[in-house]
Design a protein around this motif. Structure first.
Motif, PDB file in Angstrom:
ATOM      1  N   LYS A   1      20.713  18.286  41.327  1.00 33.12           N
ATOM      2  CA  LYS A   1      22.257  18.381  40.940  1.00 33.12           C
ATOM      3  C   LYS A   1      22.303  17.768  39.546  1.00 33.12           C
ATOM      4  CE  LYS A   1      23.397  18.519  45.335  1.00 33.12           C
ATOM      5  NZ  LYS A   1      23.916  20.065  45.571  1.00 33.12           N
ATOM      6  N   GLY A   2      21.345  17.727  38.858  1.00 33.53           N
ATOM      7  CA  GLY A   2      21.337  17.539  37.346  1.00 33.53           C
ATOM      8  C   GLY A   2      21.072  16.285  36.986  1.00 33.53           C
ATOM      9  N   GLY A   3      20.940  15.228  37.952  1.00 30.18           N
ATOM     10  CA  GLY A   3      20.451  13.818  37.499  1.00 30.18           C
ATOM     11  C   GLY A   3      19.221  13.318  37.621  1.00 30.18           C
TER      12      GLY A   3
ATOM     13  N   TYR B   1      18.008   1.735  42.727  1.00 29.71           N
ATOM     14  CA  TYR B   1      17.429   2.650  41.782  1.00 29.71           C
ATOM     15  C   TYR B   1      18.201   2.752  40.416  1.00 29.71           C
ATOM     16  CZ  TYR B   1      20.415   6.222  43.901  1.00 29.71           C
ATOM     17  OH  TYR B   1      21.379   7.062  44.552  1.00 29.71           O
ATOM     18  N   LEU B   2      17.364   3.339  39.584  1.00 32.86           N
ATOM     19  CA  LEU B   2      17.794   3.655  38.419  1.00 32.86           C
ATOM     20  C   LEU B   2      18.219   5.022  38.137  1.00 32.86           C
ATOM     21  CD1 LEU B   2      15.806   1.190  36.218  1.00 32.86           C
ATOM     22  CD2 LEU B   2      18.166   0.584  37.131  1.00 32.86           C
ATOM     23  N   LEU B   3      19.344   5.524  37.821  1.00 33.74           N
ATOM     24  CA  LEU B   3      19.727   6.882  37.551  1.00 33.74           C
ATOM     25  C   LEU B   3      20.321   7.186  36.368  1.00 33.74           C
ATOM     26  CD1 LEU B   3      21.020   9.491  39.124  1.00 33.74           C
ATOM     27  CD2 LEU B   3      23.285   8.131  39.671  1.00 33.74           C
ATOM     28  N   GLU B   4      19.932   8.403  35.941  1.00 32.30           N
ATOM     29  CA  GLU B   4      20.386   8.946  34.556  1.00 32.30           C
ATOM     30  C   GLU B   4      21.307  10.015  35.069  1.00 32.30           C
ATOM     31  OE1 GLU B   4      17.162  10.298  32.329  1.00 32.30           O
ATOM     32  OE2 GLU B   4      16.661   8.244  31.531  1.00 32.30           O
TER      33      GLU B   4
ATOM     34  N   HIS C   1      29.471  12.018  37.652  1.00 28.84           N
ATOM     35  CA  HIS C   1      28.139  12.528  37.808  1.00 28.84           C
ATOM     36  C   HIS C   1      27.463  11.697  38.671  1.00 28.84           C
ATOM     37  CE1 HIS C   1      24.279  14.586  36.690  1.00 28.84           C
ATOM     38  NE2 HIS C   1      24.752  15.132  37.867  1.00 28.84           N
ATOM     39  N   ALA C   2      27.422  10.333  38.136  1.00 26.46           N
ATOM     40  CA  ALA C   2      26.831   9.174  38.714  1.00 26.46           C
ATOM     41  C   ALA C   2      27.066   8.915  40.260  1.00 26.46           C
ATOM     42  CB  ALA C   2      26.713   7.964  38.046  1.00 26.46           C
ATOM     43  N   LEU C   3      28.293   8.814  40.235  1.00 27.78           N
ATOM     44  CA  LEU C   3      29.113   8.818  41.670  1.00 27.78           C
ATOM     45  C   LEU C   3      28.651   9.924  42.502  1.00 27.78           C
ATOM     46  CD1 LEU C   3      32.579   7.198  40.717  1.00 27.78           C
ATOM     47  CD2 LEU C   3      30.608   5.944  41.348  1.00 27.78           C
ATOM     48  N   ALA C   4      28.803  11.015  42.124  1.00 27.18           N
ATOM     49  CA  ALA C   4      28.468  12.257  42.971  1.00 27.18           C
ATOM     50  C   ALA C   4      26.879  12.151  43.423  1.00 27.18           C
ATOM     51  CB  ALA C   4      28.631  13.712  42.278  1.00 27.18           C
TER      52      ALA C   4
ATOM     53  N   VAL D   1      22.875   4.164  56.909  1.00 30.55           N
ATOM     54  CA  VAL D   1      23.351   4.328  58.335  1.00 30.55           C
ATOM     55  C   VAL D   1      24.500   3.665  58.522  1.00 30.55           C
ATOM     56  CG1 VAL D   1      22.834   3.681  60.503  1.00 30.55           C
ATOM     57  CG2 VAL D   1      20.796   4.582  58.862  1.00 30.55           C
ATOM     58  N   GLU D   2      24.520   2.331  58.038  1.00 25.77           N
ATOM     59  CA  GLU D   2      25.780   1.586  57.972  1.00 25.77           C
ATOM     60  C   GLU D   2      25.793   0.450  56.849  1.00 25.77           C
ATOM     61  OE1 GLU D   2      27.413  -1.637  61.384  1.00 25.77           O
ATOM     62  OE2 GLU D   2      25.700  -0.192  62.136  1.00 25.77           O
ATOM     63  N   GLY D   3      26.654   1.100  55.676  1.00 26.67           N
ATOM     64  CA  GLY D   3      26.755   0.217  54.779  1.00 26.67           C
ATOM     65  C   GLY D   3      27.239   1.107  53.640  1.00 26.67           C
ATOM     66  N   GLY D   4      26.656   1.022  52.334  1.00 20.63           N
ATOM     67  CA  GLY D   4      27.175   1.815  51.329  1.00 20.63           C
ATOM     68  C   GLY D   4      26.289   1.547  50.006  1.00 20.63           C
ATOM     69  N   VAL D   5      26.743   2.112  48.908  1.00 17.84           N
ATOM     70  CA  VAL D   5      26.134   1.894  47.527  1.00 17.84           C
ATOM     71  C   VAL D   5      27.124   1.357  46.574  1.00 17.84           C
ATOM     72  CG1 VAL D   5      24.308   3.714  47.899  1.00 17.84           C
ATOM     73  CG2 VAL D   5      26.471   4.264  46.791  1.00 17.84           C
ATOM     74  N   GLU D   6      26.682   0.776  45.640  1.00 17.45           N
ATOM     75  CA  GLU D   6      27.391   0.556  44.429  1.00 17.45           C
ATOM     76  C   GLU D   6      26.669   0.784  42.913  1.00 17.45           C
ATOM     77  OE1 GLU D   6      28.266  -3.950  42.100  1.00 17.45           O
ATOM     78  OE2 GLU D   6      28.148  -3.750  44.413  1.00 17.45           O
ATOM     79  N   VAL D   7      27.642   1.438  42.205  1.00 13.99           N
ATOM     80  CA  VAL D   7      27.088   2.021  40.820  1.00 13.99           C
ATOM     81  C   VAL D   7      27.711   1.257  39.693  1.00 13.99           C
ATOM     82  CG1 VAL D   7      27.152   3.968  39.646  1.00 13.99           C
ATOM     83  CG2 VAL D   7      27.108   4.298  42.126  1.00 13.99           C
ATOM     84  N   ARG D   8      26.675   0.871  38.978  1.00 11.05           N
ATOM     85  CA  ARG D   8      27.066   0.094  37.753  1.00 11.05           C
ATOM     86  C   ARG D   8      26.602   0.782  36.549  1.00 11.05           C
ATOM     87  NH1 ARG D   8      27.021  -6.206  38.835  1.00 11.05           N
ATOM     88  NH2 ARG D   8      27.812  -6.321  40.981  1.00 11.05           N
ATOM     89  N   PRO D   9      27.131   0.991  35.535  1.00 10.42           N
ATOM     90  CA  PRO D   9      26.665   1.319  34.301  1.00 10.42           C
ATOM     91  C   PRO D   9      25.733   0.243  33.722  1.00 10.42           C
ATOM     92  CG  PRO D   9      29.017   1.537  34.327  1.00 10.42           C
ATOM     93  CD  PRO D   9      28.578   0.719  35.493  1.00 10.42           C
ATOM     94  N   LEU D  10      24.549   0.830  33.054  1.00 13.81           N
ATOM     95  CA  LEU D  10      23.556  -0.297  32.447  1.00 13.81           C
ATOM     96  C   LEU D  10      24.029  -0.221  30.924  1.00 13.81           C
ATOM     97  CD1 LEU D  10      20.122   1.034  34.025  1.00 13.81           C
ATOM     98  CD2 LEU D  10      21.683  -1.007  34.629  1.00 13.81           C
ATOM     99  N   VAL D  11      23.823  -1.661  30.394  1.00 14.54           N
ATOM    100  CA  VAL D  11      24.430  -1.855  29.231  1.00 14.54           C
ATOM    101  C   VAL D  11      23.405  -1.269  28.128  1.00 14.54           C
ATOM    102  CG1 VAL D  11      24.553  -3.748  27.395  1.00 14.54           C
ATOM    103  CG2 VAL D  11      25.497  -3.994  29.554  1.00 14.54           C
ATOM    104  N   ASP D  12      22.216  -1.556  28.536  1.00 12.62           N
ATOM    105  CA  ASP D  12      20.815  -1.252  27.691  1.00 12.62           C
ATOM    106  C   ASP D  12      19.849  -1.195  28.782  1.00 12.62           C
ATOM    107  OD1 ASP D  12      19.403  -0.345  25.619  1.00 12.62           O
ATOM    108  OD2 ASP D  12      18.899  -2.278  24.941  1.00 12.62           O
TER     109      ASP D  12
END
Length: 112
Positions: free
Chosen positions: A35-37, A75-78, A84-87, A95-106
């Motif tokens: 998907k390009g990430g 995990y760390l994602l580019e 795009h990160a959310l996608a 199974v039963e939960g979710g994910v949280e996405v946070r931009p990294l400062v550095d």
């Protein structure tokens, strides 16, 4: 590319996850790449019972915050941008939960 931390929260203990879900976790970096990430690192965490929380001078057994979902890994994602990160993060098998996405400062790799 921008860098993000994807925190994985799950109610189902790792040992009880279906084999299909575990297989999807193993294949996640390749799927995200299609998907390009890019997944640059990933860590699974030991169960909540192994955590030790520190608040000032107070040290207690267990996680910092009690929740229904457990922080199971990260995990760390580019990705090109937040959308795009959310996608990409939506592809994380849960199974039963979710994910949280946070931009990294550095993001820096610390050499030995």
């Amino acid at each position: 590319m921008a860098q993000y931390a994807v925190l994985i929260y799950e109610r189902v203990p790792a040992e009880d996850l279906p084999k299909e879900t575990m297989d999807r976790h193993i294949g996640l970096p390749e799927l995200i790449a299609s998907k390009g990430g890019k997944v640059t690192a990933g860590l699974a965490l030991q169960p909540n019972e192994t955590a030790t929380a520190i608040r000032g001078d107070l040290v207690t057994d267990g996680p910092f915050v009690e929740t229904k979902e457990v922080l199971a890994g990260v995990y760390l994602l580019e990705a090109r941008d937040l959308d795009h990160a959310l996608a990409c993060a939506k592809l994380t098998p849960i199974v039963e939960g979710g994910v949280e996405v946070r931009p990294l400062v550095d993001f820096q790799v610390v050499a030995d």
